[in-house]
Design a protein around this motif. Structure first.
Motif, PDB file in Angstrom:
ATOM      1  N   PRO A  50      -9.816 -77.573  37.354  1.00  0.00           N
ATOM      2  CA  PRO A  50      -8.875 -76.654  37.943  1.00  0.00           C
ATOM      3  C   PRO A  50      -9.743 -75.494  38.530  1.00  0.00           C
ATOM      4  N   LEU A  51     -10.853 -75.309  38.050  1.00  0.00           N
ATOM      5  CA  LEU A  51     -11.795 -74.552  38.753  1.00  0.00           C
ATOM      6  C   LEU A  51     -12.335 -74.957  40.107  1.00  0.00           C
ATOM      7  N   ARG A  52     -12.733 -76.094  40.169  1.00  0.00           N
ATOM      8  CA  ARG A  52     -12.955 -76.843  41.620  1.00  0.00           C
ATOM      9  C   ARG A  52     -11.639 -76.780  42.455  1.00  0.00           C
ATOM     10  N   LEU A  53     -10.739 -76.914  41.876  1.00  0.00           N
ATOM     11  CA  LEU A  53      -9.543 -76.839  42.783  1.00  0.00           C
ATOM     12  C   LEU A  53      -9.345 -75.665  43.331  1.00  0.00           C
ATOM     13  N   ARG A  54      -9.626 -74.588  42.767  1.00  0.00           N
ATOM     14  CA  ARG A  54      -9.816 -73.192  43.257  1.00  0.00           C
ATOM     15  C   ARG A  54     -10.643 -72.797  44.208  1.00  0.00           C
ATOM     16  N   GLY A  55     -11.885 -73.698  44.545  1.00  0.00           N
ATOM     17  CA  GLY A  55     -12.918 -73.694  45.301  1.00  0.00           C
ATOM     18  C   GLY A  55     -14.145 -73.075  44.484  1.00  0.00           C
ATOM     19  N   ARG A  56     -14.110 -73.027  43.208  1.00  0.00           N
ATOM     20  CA  ARG A  56     -15.234 -72.534  42.562  1.00  0.00           C
ATOM     21  C   ARG A  56     -16.125 -73.739  42.271  1.00  0.00           C
TER      22      ARG A  56
END
Length: 209
Positions: A50-56
């Motif tokens: 979920p963090l990578r989906l948010r561009g993190r």
């Protein structure tokens, strides 16, 4: 003090949203703390997608890969709960190699693992560079109360009965260390986020007020 039941999936989303809400242009260091039966590593892993989906960008590190060598860790035997509490984690190396490089003005170069405690030798892994806006997800046990420089602390809390049920016979010698942790570090009071994990697969968020 109230608790709010939440599904594991919703918990990961809410935590990811909270982490993503921190200012851009800087690193965010998150410590996910809990005794092994609470599976802090599992929660840290669940935050990656979920963090990578948010561009993190995300880097996962486990405190278990920053234990001291056996000659130091087991100086007082293999089942000393005070040594387990005080001496097993190489806090200095964890700060130096993982957390300090992510301070403002830091290099961003992180050593993802230092010491293989099973083989009792160094991993010899290369450093990884975490881009700014990146999130470090550190999981481990007995992490709070050590002054680790992190932006967010998450504690998976277990009642004494649940901790005893979930601890294997070979690890029951550690129970006094966890009791000491409750007394001295007071994780339920000091963590930014407290999750009650007595019921596997059915967590509950502790809500103030």
């Amino acid at each position: 003090m109230r608790v709010r039941p939440i599904s594991p999936e919703a918990l990961a989303r809410e935590l990811a949203e909270r982490i993503d809400g921190r200012p851009r242009g800087a690193w965010t260091r998150v410590a996910v703390d809990g005794a092994p039966p609470a599976h802090p590593g599992r929660l840290a892993d669940a935050l990656v997608a979920p963090l990578r989906l948010r561009g993190r960008p995300v880097l996962r590190v486990s405190a278990a890969d920053f234990l001291r060598p056996a000659s130091l860790r087991l100086e007082f035997g293999r089942t000393d709960p005070d040594a387990f509490y005080d001496d097993w984690l190489d806090t200095g190396a964890l700060v130096r190699e993982v957390l300090a490089p992510l301070e403002p003005g830091g290099s961003g170069r992180v050593l993802p693992a230092l010491w293989d405690s099973r083989a009792d030798r160094a991993y010899r892994l290369p450093y990884e560079t975490l881009p700014r806006d990146g999130v470090l997800l550190l999981d481990g046990t007995l992490l709070l109360g050590r002054g680790l420089p992190v932006e967010l602390t998450v504690h998976l809390w277990l009642s004494e009965a649940a901790l005893e049920r979930g601890t294997s016979d070979e690890d029951r010698w550690r129970l006094p260390a966890y009791a000491r942790y409750e007394r001295e570090a007071r994780p339920q009071d000091t963590a930014d986020v407290v999750i009650r994990a007595d019921r596997p697969g059915r967590p509950a968020l502790q809500v103030d007020g």
